[in-house]
Design an enzyme around this catalytic site. Structure first.
Site, PDB file in Angstrom:
ATOM      1  N   HIS A  89       0.837  -1.192   0.000  1.00 51.77           N
ATOM      2  CA  HIS A  89       0.000   0.000   0.000  1.00 51.77           C
ATOM      3  C   HIS A  89       0.876   1.249   0.000  1.00 51.77           C
ATOM      4  O   HIS A  89       2.061   1.189   0.332  1.00 51.77           O
ATOM      5  CB  HIS A  89      -0.895   0.032   1.256  1.00 51.77           C
ATOM      6  CG  HIS A  89      -0.111   0.159   2.528  1.00 51.77           C
ATOM      7  ND1 HIS A  89       0.562  -0.905   3.091  1.00 51.77           N
ATOM      8  CD2 HIS A  89       0.150   1.218   3.329  1.00 51.77           C
ATOM      9  CE1 HIS A  89       1.181  -0.508   4.185  1.00 51.77           C
ATOM     10  NE2 HIS A  89       0.954   0.791   4.359  1.00 51.77           N
TER      11      HIS A  89
ATOM     12  N   ASP B  66       0.449   5.083   1.883  1.00 52.47           N
ATOM     13  CA  ASP B  66      -0.346   5.475   3.044  1.00 52.47           C
ATOM     14  C   ASP B  66      -1.481   6.429   2.682  1.00 52.47           C
ATOM     15  O   ASP B  66      -1.289   7.394   1.940  1.00 52.47           O
ATOM     16  CB  ASP B  66       0.570   6.130   4.097  1.00 52.47           C
ATOM     17  CG  ASP B  66       1.542   5.122   4.694  1.00 52.47           C
ATOM     18  OD1 ASP B  66       1.165   3.942   4.816  1.00 52.47           O
ATOM     19  OD2 ASP B  66       2.673   5.517   5.018  1.00 52.47           O
TER      20      ASP B  66
ATOM     21  N   HIS C 253       4.596   0.375  -0.125  1.00 54.53           N
ATOM     22  CA  HIS C 253       5.455  -0.344   0.806  1.00 54.53           C
ATOM     23  C   HIS C 253       4.672  -1.490   1.447  1.00 54.53           C
ATOM     24  O   HIS C 253       3.443  -1.536   1.381  1.00 54.53           O
ATOM     25  CB  HIS C 253       6.053   0.580   1.871  1.00 54.53           C
ATOM     26  CG  HIS C 253       5.057   1.348   2.667  1.00 54.53           C
ATOM     27  ND1 HIS C 253       4.473   2.516   2.227  1.00 54.53           N
ATOM     28  CD2 HIS C 253       4.522   1.124   3.888  1.00 54.53           C
ATOM     29  CE1 HIS C 253       3.646   2.970   3.139  1.00 54.53           C
ATOM     30  NE2 HIS C 253       3.637   2.142   4.157  1.00 54.53           N
TER      31      HIS C 253
ATOM     32  N   ARG D 149       5.902   7.121  12.796  1.00 51.22           N
ATOM     33  CA  ARG D 149       5.855   7.651  11.429  1.00 51.22           C
ATOM     34  C   ARG D 149       5.281   9.060  11.432  1.00 51.22           C
ATOM     35  O   ARG D 149       4.311   9.338  12.156  1.00 51.22           O
ATOM     36  CB  ARG D 149       4.981   6.746  10.556  1.00 51.22           C
ATOM     37  CG  ARG D 149       5.049   7.067   9.077  1.00 51.22           C
ATOM     38  CD  ARG D 149       3.965   6.356   8.301  1.00 51.22           C
ATOM     39  NE  ARG D 149       2.679   7.003   8.458  1.00 51.22           N
ATOM     40  CZ  ARG D 149       1.502   6.427   8.204  1.00 51.22           C
ATOM     41  NH1 ARG D 149       1.450   5.179   7.824  1.00 51.22           N
ATOM     42  NH2 ARG D 149       0.379   7.099   8.365  1.00 51.22           N
TER      43      ARG D 149
HETATM   44 FE   LIG Z   1       2.052   2.156   5.635  1.00 48.13          FE
END
Ligand SMILES: [Fe+2]
Length: 395
Positions: free
Chosen positions: A187, A189, A338, A353
């Protein structure tokens, strides 16, 4: 009997006493196949960054201004590289590692180069960024744009960090492999947002030691576009796709957690152009794209399945990163997918993140192919996309 082959009976003649054992001392390397020792977290230094799911509700996102800092970067990244002690690519399509850089202490000129390098290479890795604490990580994120707040995933326990996404697998967490097929887990984000993120940093605070698993993989969407036939590229350039947050929101509701912002479904072009590099990339991901617009469902399903396969299984698009504590990966979420790897129990894996909103995705017919540009610039042979009559292969 062919030369070089030995009758099995000859091996049987070798007795244990004939094998000379090396002397075993305390300094002999200790190694147990497939086993790495879990770290004790009795006095854990990142308690305040462990996950929580606040029960709050935020209004829908509205468009925010975005000025890409990559435009201001040096085309040869000289400000950033002047501080580097080593730099190397993982492969020609994606992934670069730089040593000698302290992400917590960059000049603005170096930050601009960093943005440009990330947009160019897809993902850039930095080792042992112990100074790059959560404040520094957020400050650098804010330099690149407005920080995104995730509607469902966990945020740190410490208040005021709602723009930080926490990745946490504890020693006793359930293995999540059953929730995701390996293809589906690929995916980029939150692409259902009207301005999906651009520059995104992930720092691993603690994780399995080397060899303990928990690697992250990235896949270049520039290269995914370039892997397609010219006919398929043209076809997809005229299409859009629906990106949905609904499944992620339902997953949270099923666990009794609050959905902090109502789920949205957003239509984006299936091919977009990165404003910094001018390269076309696929803008597709298995995780959130539910439908391609304006074509029959069977055709949409077939294209989605085909693109999933291209992204997940074309190895030269992919890079795999083996983390150590305090390592940072910085990727351009517009041009990368990723995925994670599992099977690292019983180790704790904890990461944070931070990402900023990018521009609203646009397709520009004047965009270029990364592969064609490199072919012209470096005299690389053009890729043969005619799969017939080719008998060679590679090991
Ligand atoms: Fe992710």
């Amino acid at each position: 009997m062919a030369p070089g082959l030995v009758e099995p009976t000859q091996y049987n003649d070798i007795k244990p006493k004939d094998i000379k054992a090396a002397s075993i001392t305390d300094s002999t390397i200790k190694y147990t196949p497939g086993r790495s020792i879990p770290e004790s977290h009795e006095h854990y230094e990142h308690e305040d960054l462990r996950p929580r799911f606040p029960d709050v509700h935020w209004p829908p996102l509205t468009e925010v201004p975005y000025q890409d800092k990559g435009f201001e970067g040096d085309p040869h990244f000289r400000n950033l590289l002047s501080a580097a002690t080593d730099v190397f690519d993982y492969n020609p399509k994606i992934g670069t590692e730089i040593h000698g850089i302290d992400l917590a202490n960059l000049t603005d000129a170096q930050k601009n180069d960093l943005a440009r390098l990330i947009a160019t290479r897809g993902v850039v890795f930095f080792r042992d960024q112990r100074n790059f604490d959560i404040e520094a990580q957020r400050e650098l994120g804010k330099y690149f744009g407005t920080l995104h707040r995730h509607a469902t995933t966990s945020v740190p326990i410490r208040p005021g960090l709602e723009d930080v996404h926490v990745v946490f697998t504890g020693e006793n967490s359930q293995d999540m492999r059953a929730m995701f097929t390996p293809t589906f887990l690929w995916h980029s984000d939150v692409t259902y947002e009207i301005q999906p993120p651009s520059y995104t940093s992930l720092k691993v605070l603690t994780g399995p030691p080397r060899g303990g698993g928990g690697d992250t993989l990235w896949s270049s969407q520039y290269a995914a576009y370039d892997a397609l036939s010219p006919s398929m590229q043209k076809y997809l350039e005229g299409l859009t796709a629906m990106h949905s947050a609904e499944m992620q929101a339902q997953g949270s509701r099923d666990l009794g957690r609050a959905v902090r912002r109502d789920a949205v479904i957003t239509e984006h072009p299936l091919v977009r152009v990165n404003p910094v590099t001018g390269w076309k990339s696929l803008f597709f991901n298995p995780g959130f794209v539910t439908k391609i617009v304006g074509i029959p469902k069977t055709e949409s399903d077939a294209i989605i399945g085909y693109l999933n396969e291209v992204i997940a299984t074309t190895q030269e698009l992919n890079v795999r990163f083996q983390w150590n504590k305090n390592d940072v990966a910085f990727w351009d979420n517009r041009v990368c997918n990723h995925s994670a790897s599992y099977g690292f129990a019983p180790h704790r894996r904890h990461a944070v993140r931070v990402c900023c909103h990018g521009e609203r995705p646009v397709f520009d017919p004047a965009g270029k192919s990364q592969e064609n540009e490199f072919a012209e610039r470096y005299g690389i042979p053009k890729v043969n996309k005619d799969g017939s009559g080719i008998v060679n292969y590679n090991d």
